[in-house]
Design an enzyme around this catalytic site. Sequence first.
Site, mmCIF file in Angstrom:
data_model
loop_
_atom_site.group_PDB
_atom_site.id
_atom_site.type_symbol
_atom_site.label_atom_id
_atom_site.label_comp_id
_atom_site.label_asym_id
_atom_site.label_seq_id
_atom_site.Cartn_x
_atom_site.Cartn_y
_atom_site.Cartn_z
ATOM 1 C CG HIS A 123 28.744 39.640 -8.698
ATOM 2 N ND1 HIS A 123 29.552 39.588 -9.819
ATOM 3 C CD2 HIS A 123 27.720 40.480 -9.008
ATOM 4 C CE1 HIS A 123 29.050 40.371 -10.750
ATOM 5 N NE2 HIS A 123 27.940 40.918 -10.301
ATOM 6 C CG ASP A 179 24.101 42.337 -10.094
ATOM 7 O OD1 ASP A 179 23.559 42.500 -11.204
ATOM 8 O OD2 ASP A 179 25.330 42.148 -9.944
ATOM 9 C CG HIS A 212 26.121 37.967 -12.892
ATOM 10 N ND1 HIS A 212 25.198 38.014 -11.856
ATOM 11 C CD2 HIS A 212 26.555 39.232 -13.062
ATOM 12 C CE1 HIS A 212 25.083 39.260 -11.437
ATOM 13 N NE2 HIS A 212 25.887 40.015 -12.141
ATOM 14 N NE ARG A 233 31.854 42.202 -22.022
ATOM 15 C CZ ARG A 233 31.217 42.254 -20.856
ATOM 16 N NH1 ARG A 233 31.904 42.460 -19.736
ATOM 17 N NH2 ARG A 233 29.899 42.119 -20.790
HETATM 18 C C1 LIG Z 1 25.924 47.296 -4.521
HETATM 19 C C2 LIG Z 1 26.918 47.006 -5.338
HETATM 20 C C3 LIG Z 1 28.201 46.391 -4.938
HETATM 21 C C4 LIG Z 1 28.886 46.127 -6.294
HETATM 22 C C5 LIG Z 1 28.367 47.272 -7.156
HETATM 23 C C6 LIG Z 1 26.911 47.241 -6.813
HETATM 24 O O1 LIG Z 1 26.287 48.460 -7.135
HETATM 25 C C7 LIG Z 1 26.257 46.030 -7.507
HETATM 26 C C8 LIG Z 1 27.251 44.911 -7.834
HETATM 27 C C9 LIG Z 1 28.410 44.771 -6.839
HETATM 28 C C10 LIG Z 1 29.685 44.105 -7.392
HETATM 29 C C11 LIG Z 1 29.937 44.565 -8.839
HETATM 30 C C12 LIG Z 1 29.630 42.565 -7.374
HETATM 31 C C13 LIG Z 1 31.021 41.982 -7.653
HETATM 32 C C14 LIG Z 1 32.049 42.493 -6.631
HETATM 33 C C15 LIG Z 1 32.148 44.037 -6.592
HETATM 34 C C16 LIG Z 1 33.085 44.388 -5.405
HETATM 35 C C17 LIG Z 1 32.827 44.573 -7.860
HETATM 36 O O2 LIG Z 1 33.531 43.772 -8.521
HETATM 37 O O3 LIG Z 1 32.709 45.749 -8.207
HETATM 38 C C18 LIG Z 1 30.728 44.587 -6.356
HETATM 39 C C19 LIG Z 1 30.433 46.076 -6.281
HETATM 40 C C20 LIG Z 1 31.049 46.817 -5.091
HETATM 41 O O4 LIG Z 1 31.492 47.947 -5.332
HETATM 42 O O5 LIG Z 1 31.064 46.291 -3.958
HETATM 43 O O1 LIG Z 2 30.419 43.668 -17.199
HETATM 44 C C1 LIG Z 2 29.581 42.748 -17.164
HETATM 45 O O2 LIG Z 2 29.224 42.109 -18.161
HETATM 46 C C2 LIG Z 2 28.948 42.369 -15.813
HETATM 47 C C3 LIG Z 2 29.251 43.373 -14.732
HETATM 48 C C4 LIG Z 2 28.497 43.042 -13.471
HETATM 49 O O3 LIG Z 2 27.976 41.948 -13.277
HETATM 50 C C5 LIG Z 2 28.363 44.076 -12.430
HETATM 51 O O4 LIG Z 2 28.980 45.167 -12.573
HETATM 52 O O5 LIG Z 2 27.601 43.773 -11.436
HETATM 53 FE FE LIG Z 3 26.629 41.961 -11.589
#
Ligand SMILES: C=C1C[C@]23C[C@@]1(O)CC[C@H]2[C@]1(C)CCC[C@@](C)(C(=O)O)[C@H]1[C@@H]3C(=O)O
Ligand SMILES: O=C(O)CCC(=O)C(=O)O
Ligand SMILES: [Fe+2]
Length: 406
Positions: A241, A243, A297, A307
């Site tokens: 994704h 951000d 990333h 982690r």
């Molecule tokens: C606005 C947002 C959506 C997510 C959290 C965040 O505050 C910024 C990053 C986004 C996220 C981490 C990107 C990867 C997919 C996601 C669904 C996750 O894995 O948590 C995303 C977050 C979300 O809750 O939608």
């Molecule tokens: O945990 C990490 O190193 C990256 C997490 C991340 O990209 C996110 O929460 O948007």
């Molecule tokens: Fe991220």
Amino acid sequence: MDSSPATLDLDKGKSDCGNSVVVFDPSVLQKQSNIPEAFIWPRCERPHQPEELEVPVVDLKGFLEGDAASTSRTAAAIRGACASHGFFQVMNHKVDAAALHDALRVADEFFELPLSTKLRARRRPGCTWGYVGAHADRFASMLPWKETLSFAYDYSGNRDGVVDYITSKLGEEFQPMGRVHRRYCAAMKDLSLSIMELLGISLRMGRDYYRNFFEDGSSIMRCNNYPPCQEPELTLGTGPHSDPTALTILHQDQVAGLQVFAEGKWRSVSPIAGALVINIGDTFMALTNGRYKSCLHRAVVNRDRRRRSLAFFVCPQADKVVRPAKELLVGRDGGGGVPRKYPDFTWAELLEFTQSHYRTDASTLQNFTQRFLTYSIHLSLSSNNNSNNKAIKTGMNKDASQMEVS
Ligand SMILES: C=C1C[C@]23C[C@@]1(O)CC[C@H]2[C@]1(C)CCC[C@@](C)(C(=O)O)[C@H]1[C@@H]3C(=O)O
Ligand SMILES: O=C(O)CCC(=O)C(=O)O
Ligand SMILES: [Fe+2]
């Protein structure tokens, strides 16, 4: 191979809407020989042994002490990183080491609680905040191998919002946890506004331009917990994704896992003790009309070690219009305007898109823009009532198709 993630009914067998809710219970899943199907990602997405991405490690000491020469060197280093992959690390950032240590400590305390206690803070449908396990409440496949706790940090709101949130969800005995998070978020706010000064200098907009834009911001604190995984080669801790937010300050522990897609391949960004990882998000990329890059990333997991990472997502005040400064729309030869890549939008609109219509991935902003264009053109075709025509809202000519959607 187990067919589905751990299923646990909530509150005496039923959740709020009367159905059993699928949650991610690491203490259960880790005992199984294979990970459930829903956590297995497509072959093309699975992690391989990456090379290192040498992101600039920027020493903020001179800049924070007001040294002019050091400030211009720092801004130049940041400009190079942001124009390519959008990632850099900062050292001597003046965030208290104890605040950094304590924030990870209380995140551990939370994630080590019994699942039933963590579920007191579970994310409600349609809400961004709360405890989430693998997004099993939102997605049915490609589940990330992680638990998260997210809450808001309002730059201009009440000082006790974080403490009130934690105690209201978990109980008064969690006040100390809330206070540690409040202290950490306050330090992240200060650092983020210093970085906004550097970004302004690097873009020749002046140190106050972006500082002023974000000083009444509405930011998001997210604690990520990635338990050890018995089949780490089949899953991801956080999927690919960019951000959607404006800027991310990532405090990762000393277990490697962050990967950035740069120069055509996934590359690891190794932890550096004492350093914080900074990356540009989609909203800041839009503010620069694509000049600074919000980069793809992800996070990978491993077999042996948990982690943790703390992601502080800096966002503008929810209803503030995100639009590039006109100085950034002037052609290199000083000639006519550079085409807009993205519409005017608010953070509230982009956040709602990621939470209700679209799973954040590599193309969130492009799809948000495409949807915006389709909606605007539909409006202008279907209604003469210009006041409804969102195309005007983009601050653009009526013909929104002039936008260059990459
Ligand atoms: C606005 C947002 C959506 C997510 C959290 C965040 O505050 C910024 C990053 C986004 C996220 C981490 C990107 C990867 C997919 C996601 C669904 C996750 O894995 O948590 C995303 C977050 C979300 O809750 O939608
Ligand atoms: O945990 C990490 O190193 C990256 C997490 C991340 O990209 C996110 O929460 O948007
Ligand atoms: Fe991220």
